[in-house]
Motif scaffolding. Structure first.
Motif, PDB file in Angstrom:
ATOM      1  N   SER A  27       0.814  -1.222   0.000  1.00 21.19           N
ATOM      2  CA  SER A  27       0.000   0.000   0.000  1.00 21.19           C
ATOM      3  C   SER A  27       0.845   1.269   0.000  1.00 21.19           C
ATOM      4  O   SER A  27       0.347   2.345  -0.325  1.00 21.19           O
ATOM      5  N   ASP A  30       2.633   4.570  -4.318  1.00 22.25           N
ATOM      6  CA  ASP A  30       1.649   5.591  -4.687  1.00 22.25           C
ATOM      7  C   ASP A  30       1.179   5.473  -6.131  1.00 22.25           C
ATOM      8  O   ASP A  30       0.272   6.169  -6.551  1.00 22.25           O
ATOM      9  N   TRP A 110      -0.278  14.504  -1.481  1.00 22.64           N
ATOM     10  CA  TRP A 110      -0.989  13.872  -2.584  1.00 22.64           C
ATOM     11  C   TRP A 110      -0.968  12.343  -2.520  1.00 22.64           C
ATOM     12  O   TRP A 110      -1.628  11.684  -3.321  1.00 22.64           O
ATOM     13  N   HIS A 111      -0.223  11.756  -1.594  1.00 15.38           N
ATOM     14  CA  HIS A 111      -0.195  10.287  -1.474  1.00 15.38           C
ATOM     15  C   HIS A 111      -1.568   9.824  -1.011  1.00 15.38           C
ATOM     16  O   HIS A 111      -2.139  10.376  -0.068  1.00 15.38           O
ATOM     17  N   TYR A 112      -2.108   8.811  -1.656  1.00 22.60           N
ATOM     18  CA  TYR A 112      -3.477   8.390  -1.343  1.00 22.60           C
ATOM     19  C   TYR A 112      -3.654   7.932   0.102  1.00 22.60           C
ATOM     20  O   TYR A 112      -4.752   8.036   0.663  1.00 22.60           O
ATOM     21  N   CYS A 115      -4.334  11.480   1.555  1.00 19.93           N
ATOM     22  CA  CYS A 115      -5.501  12.228   1.071  1.00 19.93           C
ATOM     23  C   CYS A 115      -6.721  11.363   0.774  1.00 19.93           C
ATOM     24  O   CYS A 115      -7.826  11.888   0.659  1.00 19.93           O
ATOM     25  N   GLY A 116      -6.527  10.036   0.622  1.00 16.52           N
ATOM     26  CA  GLY A 116      -7.649   9.147   0.345  1.00 16.52           C
ATOM     27  C   GLY A 116      -8.039   9.040  -1.121  1.00 16.52           C
ATOM     28  O   GLY A 116      -8.996   8.360  -1.462  1.00 16.52           O
ATOM     29  N   ASP A 117      -7.294   9.701  -1.999  1.00 19.07           N
ATOM     30  CA  ASP A 117      -7.630   9.729  -3.420  1.00 19.07           C
ATOM     31  C   ASP A 117      -6.496   9.095  -4.221  1.00 19.07           C
ATOM     32  O   ASP A 117      -5.436   9.689  -4.383  1.00 19.07           O
ATOM     33  N   ARG A 118      -6.721   7.892  -4.747  1.00 21.19           N
ATOM     34  CA  ARG A 118      -5.680   7.189  -5.514  1.00 21.19           C
ATOM     35  C   ARG A 118      -5.313   7.910  -6.802  1.00 21.19           C
ATOM     36  O   ARG A 118      -4.257   7.662  -7.374  1.00 21.19           O
ATOM     37  N   ASN A 119      -6.164   8.778  -7.287  1.00 23.02           N
ATOM     38  CA  ASN A 119      -5.912   9.487  -8.531  1.00 23.02           C
ATOM     39  C   ASN A 119      -5.082  10.764  -8.325  1.00 23.02           C
ATOM     40  O   ASN A 119      -4.554  11.315  -9.279  1.00 23.02           O
ATOM     41  N   ARG A 120      -4.963  11.220  -7.098  1.00 21.53           N
ATOM     42  CA  ARG A 120      -4.284  12.496  -6.831  1.00 21.53           C
ATOM     43  C   ARG A 120      -2.828  12.497  -7.292  1.00 21.53           C
ATOM     44  O   ARG A 120      -2.320  13.514  -7.735  1.00 21.53           O
TER      45      ARG A 120
END
Length: 155
Positions: A27, A30, A110-112, A115-120
């Motif tokens: 996990s 990134d 920006w790491h998911y 931030c919770g967003d894999r696209n970031r």
């Protein structure tokens, strides 16, 4: 470990790389795919240059290996990161979570995992998505012709 705010610290701040479970370890990636770029090393200085060429197994739009489980069998010089070898790999990008955790640094915003967003990683320009070509598509040119300065990511 509980911080000042009463919140439990995330696993990457509580554990060393060696203490992480396989899922925790995986996990940390990134999805930037910079480790899948072809890199050139100057024989005299040891300096590493990144290129715009990616491994033939990388899907450049998804920033993912097309045969992750068998990558080493297919691409003989593929380097499989382990807790034991991360410290010795000079070409890991500065933003690589494995490198950051090893150095006791925070993960980028920006790491998911933050931030919770894999696209970031892609929307902030911190991945190679859409900016590289497969090593198999380049025949007549030297790899040196493809050297690029991936802003802020030289080792």
């Amino acid at each position: 470990m509980v911080g000042r705010s009463g919140m439990t610290a995330p696993f990457w701040k509580q554990k060393t790389l060696e203490q992480m479970t396989r899922d925790e370890w995986e996990s940390l990636c990134d999805g930037c795919a910079k480790c899948c770029l072809l890199k050139l090393e100057d024989e005299d200085t040891g300096e590493i240059a990144y290129t715009k060429l990616h491994c033939r197994l990388l899907d450049g739009q998804a920033c993912a290996c097309m045969d992750y489980e068998n990558r080493k069998k297919i691409v003989e010089d593929c380097v499989i990161l382990t807790p034991q070898n991360v410290a010795e790999i000079k070409w890991m990008p500065r933003t690589c979570a494995y490198r950051l955790v090893l150095e006791g640094k925070d993960l980028p915003d920006w790491h998911y995992l933050v931030c919770g967003d894999r696209n970031r990683v892609h929307t902030t320009g911190n991945s190679i998505r859409g900016r590289t070509v497969s090593e198999d598509t380049v025949f007549d040119e030297d790899p040196e012709d493809w050297i690029v300065d991936w802003e802020g990511n030289e080792p």
